[in-house]
Motif scaffolding. Structure first.
Motif, mmCIF file in Angstrom:
data_model
loop_
_atom_site.group_PDB
_atom_site.id
_atom_site.type_symbol
_atom_site.label_atom_id
_atom_site.label_comp_id
_atom_site.label_asym_id
_atom_site.label_seq_id
_atom_site.Cartn_x
_atom_site.Cartn_y
_atom_site.Cartn_z
ATOM 1 N N GLU A 1 0.737 -1.144 -0.054
ATOM 2 C CA GLU A 1 0.036 -0.136 0.041
ATOM 3 C C GLU A 1 0.841 1.391 0.020
ATOM 4 N N ASN A 2 0.448 2.095 -0.823
ATOM 5 C CA ASN A 2 1.150 3.559 -0.681
ATOM 6 C C ASN A 2 0.118 4.478 0.133
ATOM 7 N N ILE A 3 0.687 4.638 1.309
ATOM 8 C CA ILE A 3 -0.142 5.490 2.336
ATOM 9 C C ILE A 3 0.514 6.645 2.272
ATOM 10 N N PRO A 4 -0.401 7.681 1.968
ATOM 11 C CA PRO A 4 0.180 9.168 1.939
ATOM 12 C C PRO A 4 0.125 9.790 3.047
ATOM 13 N N ASP B 1 -5.610 8.400 5.440
ATOM 14 C CA ASP B 1 -5.724 7.548 4.452
ATOM 15 C C ASP B 1 -4.918 6.106 4.960
ATOM 16 N N ARG C 1 -7.503 2.703 4.985
ATOM 17 C CA ARG C 1 -6.837 1.732 4.025
ATOM 18 C C ARG C 1 -6.868 0.469 5.072
#
Length: 81
Positions: free
Chosen positions: A16-19, A23, A27
């Motif tokens: 996962e790309n967690i900004p 978010d 997620r």
């Protein structure tokens, strides 16, 4: 717990790309829902059940009359019974 942490690390954090924090929370909530409710192989659960299905199964066993409960529920891990 260690196995779950490894799963979170390998199947969630690694992909996962967690900004940002919010978010990430959203997620992670979706990941936990999928982990508990979707069909996936769980190494510690026999019979291909999801964690939720196994929990419900145990709840049904725990609501059976006492005389039948001991017959249905046996565990070698319980020292004090």
């Amino acid at each position: 717990m260690e196995a779950y942490n490894k799963i979170v690390k390998n199947e969630f954090l690694a992909v996962e790309n967690i900004p940002d924090r919010e978010d990430g929370k959203a997620r992670y909530a979706m990941f936990v829902n999928a982990y508990n409710n979707m069909d996936r192989e769980h190494g510690g659960i026999i019979g291909g059940l999801t964690p939720q299905e196994r929990w419900l199964q145990l709840q049904l066993l725990n609501t059976t009359p006492t005389r039948n409960r001991n017959r249905l529920k046996k565990s070698v891990t319980h020292v004090c019974n």
